[in-house]
Design a protein around this motif. Structure first.
Motif, PDB file in Angstrom:
ATOM      1  N   GLU A 110       0.827  -1.203   0.000  1.00 56.94           N
ATOM      2  CA  GLU A 110       0.000   0.000   0.000  1.00 56.94           C
ATOM      3  C   GLU A 110       0.861   1.252   0.000  1.00 56.94           C
ATOM      4  N   SER A 111       1.977   1.236   0.743  1.00 52.27           N
ATOM      5  CA  SER A 111       2.816   2.428   0.854  1.00 52.27           C
ATOM      6  C   SER A 111       3.478   2.793  -0.473  1.00 52.27           C
ATOM      7  N   ALA A 112       3.930   1.801  -1.227  1.00 53.30           N
ATOM      8  CA  ALA A 112       4.592   2.059  -2.510  1.00 53.30           C
ATOM      9  C   ALA A 112       3.608   2.015  -3.680  1.00 53.30           C
ATOM     10  N   ARG A 113       2.359   1.590  -3.413  1.00 53.09           N
ATOM     11  CA  ARG A 113       1.323   1.466  -4.445  1.00 53.09           C
ATOM     12  C   ARG A 113       1.770   0.522  -5.569  1.00 53.09           C
ATOM     13  N   LEU A 114       2.328  -0.638  -5.144  1.00 52.33           N
ATOM     14  CA  LEU A 114       2.784  -1.651  -6.082  1.00 52.33           C
ATOM     15  C   LEU A 114       2.174  -3.002  -5.738  1.00 52.33           C
ATOM     16  N   ALA A 115       1.994  -3.830  -6.777  1.00 54.34           N
ATOM     17  CA  ALA A 115       1.503  -5.193  -6.611  1.00 54.34           C
ATOM     18  C   ALA A 115       2.525  -6.141  -7.220  1.00 54.34           C
ATOM     19  N   TYR A 116       3.112  -6.987  -6.382  1.00 55.94           N
ATOM     20  CA  TYR A 116       4.137  -7.929  -6.826  1.00 55.94           C
ATOM     21  C   TYR A 116       3.478  -9.261  -7.174  1.00 55.94           C
ATOM     22  N   PRO A 117       3.749  -9.805  -8.355  1.00 53.39           N
ATOM     23  CA  PRO A 117       3.106 -11.060  -8.761  1.00 53.39           C
ATOM     24  C   PRO A 117       3.664 -12.271  -8.006  1.00 53.39           C
ATOM     25  N   ILE A 118       2.839 -13.300  -7.934  1.00 53.24           N
ATOM     26  CA  ILE A 118       3.264 -14.598  -7.390  1.00 53.24           C
ATOM     27  C   ILE A 118       3.141 -15.592  -8.535  1.00 53.24           C
ATOM     28  N   ARG A 119       4.261 -16.207  -8.884  1.00 52.06           N
ATOM     29  CA  ARG A 119       4.274 -17.174  -9.985  1.00 52.06           C
ATOM     30  C   ARG A 119       4.740 -18.523  -9.471  1.00 52.06           C
ATOM     31  N   ASP A 120       3.927 -19.539  -9.693  1.00 43.82           N
ATOM     32  CA  ASP A 120       4.233 -20.907  -9.239  1.00 43.82           C
ATOM     33  C   ASP A 120       4.552 -20.944  -7.754  1.00 43.82           C
ATOM     34  N   GLY A 121       3.839 -20.119  -6.981  1.00 42.42           N
ATOM     35  CA  GLY A 121       4.020 -20.100  -5.535  1.00 42.42           C
ATOM     36  C   GLY A 121       5.213 -19.286  -5.064  1.00 42.42           C
ATOM     37  N   ILE A 122       5.884 -18.593  -5.985  1.00 43.50           N
ATOM     38  CA  ILE A 122       7.078 -17.817  -5.634  1.00 43.50           C
ATOM     39  C   ILE A 122       6.799 -16.331  -5.839  1.00 43.50           C
ATOM     40  N   PRO A 123       6.908 -15.529  -4.771  1.00 48.29           N
ATOM     41  CA  PRO A 123       6.725 -14.087  -4.932  1.00 48.29           C
ATOM     42  C   PRO A 123       7.876 -13.490  -5.748  1.00 48.29           C
ATOM     43  N   ILE A 124       7.535 -12.703  -6.742  1.00 51.09           N
ATOM     44  CA  ILE A 124       8.531 -12.037  -7.582  1.00 51.09           C
ATOM     45  C   ILE A 124       8.701 -10.622  -7.028  1.00 51.09           C
ATOM     46  N   MET A 125       9.760 -10.432  -6.245  1.00 49.69           N
ATOM     47  CA  MET A 125       9.950  -9.195  -5.493  1.00 49.69           C
ATOM     48  C   MET A 125      10.867  -8.209  -6.213  1.00 49.69           C
ATOM     49  N   VAL A 127      10.946  -4.704  -8.385  1.00 50.47           N
ATOM     50  CA  VAL A 127      10.145  -3.519  -8.696  1.00 50.47           C
ATOM     51  C   VAL A 127       9.819  -3.494 -10.194  1.00 50.47           C
ATOM     52  N   SER A 128      10.743  -3.934 -11.023  1.00 48.74           N
ATOM     53  CA  SER A 128      10.526  -3.938 -12.462  1.00 48.74           C
ATOM     54  C   SER A 128       9.419  -4.905 -12.889  1.00 48.74           C
ATOM     55  N   GLU A 129       9.089  -5.890 -12.063  1.00 50.06           N
ATOM     56  CA  GLU A 129       8.033  -6.861 -12.358  1.00 50.06           C
ATOM     57  C   GLU A 129       6.699  -6.475 -11.712  1.00 50.06           C
ATOM     58  N   ALA A 130       6.725  -5.483 -10.830  1.00 47.86           N
ATOM     59  CA  ALA A 130       5.522  -5.101 -10.089  1.00 47.86           C
ATOM     60  C   ALA A 130       4.585  -4.281 -10.960  1.00 47.86           C
ATOM     61  N   ARG A 131       3.301  -4.385 -10.626  1.00 45.85           N
ATOM     62  CA  ARG A 131       2.269  -3.602 -11.310  1.00 45.85           C
ATOM     63  C   ARG A 131       1.948  -2.397 -10.437  1.00 45.85           C
ATOM     64  N   ARG A 132       1.931  -1.216 -11.052  1.00 48.00           N
ATOM     65  CA  ARG A 132       1.584   0.001 -10.303  1.00 48.00           C
ATOM     66  C   ARG A 132       0.086   0.003 -10.029  1.00 48.00           C
ATOM     67  N   ILE A 133      -0.282   0.293  -8.788  1.00 51.57           N
ATOM     68  CA  ILE A 133      -1.692   0.339  -8.397  1.00 51.57           C
ATOM     69  C   ILE A 133      -2.217   1.745  -8.647  1.00 51.57           C
ATOM     70  N   GLU A 134      -3.227   1.828  -9.478  1.00 57.22           N
ATOM     71  CA  GLU A 134      -3.854   3.113  -9.812  1.00 57.22           C
ATOM     72  C   GLU A 134      -5.112   3.290  -8.972  1.00 57.22           C
TER      73      GLU A 134
END
Length: 62
Positions: A37-52, A54-61
């Motif tokens: 919430e603080s950075a307004r980013l959503a990090y994907p989870i692929r095959d049970g592994i969080p992809i942490m 920033v370049s892979e994160a989706r910006r929350i609008e």
């Protein structure tokens, strides 16, 4: 949704923080993402592994 995708160790979730804002993350089971919430980013989870990356994160609008 593939059941395997949503399986993330709850202990791991307690340890992870946003690499950009260093804030706590919350799990959004519908989108299968970790939300900063603080950075307004959503990090994907692929095959049970969080992809942490920033370049892979989706910006929350608003």
């Amino acid at each position: 949704m593939d059941e395997k995708l949503s399986k993330v160790d709850p202990k791991l979730l307690d340890l992870l923080v946003c690499p950009l804002g260093k804030g706590r993350l919350t799990l959004n089971r519908q989108t299968n993402e970790l939300i900063s919430e603080s950075a307004r980013l959503a990090y994907p989870i692929r095959d049970g592994i969080p992809i942490m990356l920033v370049s892979e994160a989706r910006r929350i609008e608003d």
